[in-house]
Design a protein around this motif. Sequence first.
Motif, PDB file in Angstrom:
ATOM      1  N   CYS A   1       0.855  -1.178   0.000  1.00 29.43           N
ATOM      2  CA  CYS A   1       0.000   0.000   0.000  1.00 29.43           C
ATOM      3  C   CYS A   1       0.896   1.235   0.000  1.00 29.43           C
ATOM      4  O   CYS A   1       1.944   1.244   0.660  1.00 29.43           O
ATOM      5  N   ALA A   2       0.484   2.271  -0.714  1.00 28.50           N
ATOM      6  CA  ALA A   2       1.292   3.491  -0.782  1.00 28.50           C
ATOM      7  C   ALA A   2       0.385   4.709  -0.796  1.00 28.50           C
ATOM      8  O   ALA A   2      -0.777   4.630  -1.198  1.00 28.50           O
ATOM      9  N   ALA A   3       0.945   5.838  -0.406  1.00 23.24           N
ATOM     10  CA  ALA A   3       0.167   7.080  -0.365  1.00 23.24           C
ATOM     11  C   ALA A   3       1.070   8.282  -0.589  1.00 23.24           C
ATOM     12  O   ALA A   3       2.266   8.244  -0.316  1.00 23.24           O
ATOM     13  N   ARG A   4       0.464   9.347  -1.104  1.00 21.23           N
ATOM     14  CA  ARG A   4       1.140  10.631  -1.167  1.00 21.23           C
ATOM     15  C   ARG A   4       0.095  11.731  -1.115  1.00 21.23           C
ATOM     16  O   ARG A   4      -1.030  11.538  -1.615  1.00 21.23           O
ATOM     17  N   PHE A   5       0.418  12.821  -0.496  1.00 22.87           N
ATOM     18  CA  PHE A   5      -0.501  13.940  -0.474  1.00 22.87           C
ATOM     19  C   PHE A   5      -0.556  14.554  -1.863  1.00 22.87           C
ATOM     20  O   PHE A   5       0.458  14.657  -2.553  1.00 22.87           O
ATOM     21  N   SER A   6      -1.763  14.957  -2.299  1.00 29.04           N
ATOM     22  CA  SER A   6      -1.899  15.539  -3.626  1.00 29.04           C
ATOM     23  C   SER A   6      -3.022  16.562  -3.655  1.00 29.04           C
ATOM     24  O   SER A   6      -4.138  16.275  -3.246  1.00 29.04           O
ATOM     25  N   TRP A   7      -2.722  17.736  -4.197  1.00 28.52           N
ATOM     26  CA  TRP A   7      -3.747  18.765  -4.358  1.00 28.52           C
ATOM     27  C   TRP A   7      -4.670  18.449  -5.536  1.00 28.52           C
ATOM     28  O   TRP A   7      -5.772  18.995  -5.620  1.00 28.52           O
ATOM     29  N   THR A   8      -4.208  17.600  -6.455  1.00 24.66           N
ATOM     30  CA  THR A   8      -5.000  17.304  -7.653  1.00 24.66           C
ATOM     31  C   THR A   8      -5.378  15.821  -7.664  1.00 24.66           C
ATOM     32  O   THR A   8      -4.713  14.992  -7.062  1.00 24.66           O
ATOM     33  N   PRO A   9      -6.463  15.500  -8.405  1.00 22.30           N
ATOM     34  CA  PRO A   9      -6.921  14.098  -8.434  1.00 22.30           C
ATOM     35  C   PRO A   9      -6.208  13.224  -9.462  1.00 22.30           C
ATOM     36  O   PRO A   9      -6.708  12.167  -9.836  1.00 22.30           O
ATOM     37  N   PHE A  10      -5.041  13.669  -9.911  1.00 17.13           N
ATOM     38  CA  PHE A  10      -4.327  12.912 -10.933  1.00 17.13           C
ATOM     39  C   PHE A  10      -3.294  12.021 -10.266  1.00 17.13           C
ATOM     40  O   PHE A  10      -2.226  12.478  -9.867  1.00 17.13           O
TER      41      PHE A  10
END
Length: 126
Positions: free
Chosen positions: A96-105
């Motif tokens: 499982c992985a994650a990153r903060f993102s301002w956009t839904p891309f």
Amino acid sequence: QVQLVESGGGSVQAGGSLRLSCAASASTRSKYCMGWFRQVLGKEREGVAVVYTVGGSPYYADSVKARFSISTDNAKNTLYLEMNSLKPEDTATYYCAARFSWTPFCSLQQSDYSFWGQGTQVTVSS
């Protein structure tokens, strides 16, 4: 810092199903790209499925389209991967992985992700 803990791996026969879970220490109501990646020993880690936690559409690798489904339960801060019609070639350690993102891309590139779980093994026998 976001901590991710996977569960739900195991051994199944070809054609079977498994559901992986990823519990996140941060709220999935925040703007994250989250996804599942897999790796076979000696090969590069590959993206399987990703989703934007705030109303995004999922994106799948061609090899798992129509068989796998990614989803989030924001009340539980949990990411899921429902895997159906499993094949021996799906055998791998799933992360499982994650990153903060301002956009839904959200991409399937592992280098884009900042936070990783420890992995859970999925073995599919023929």
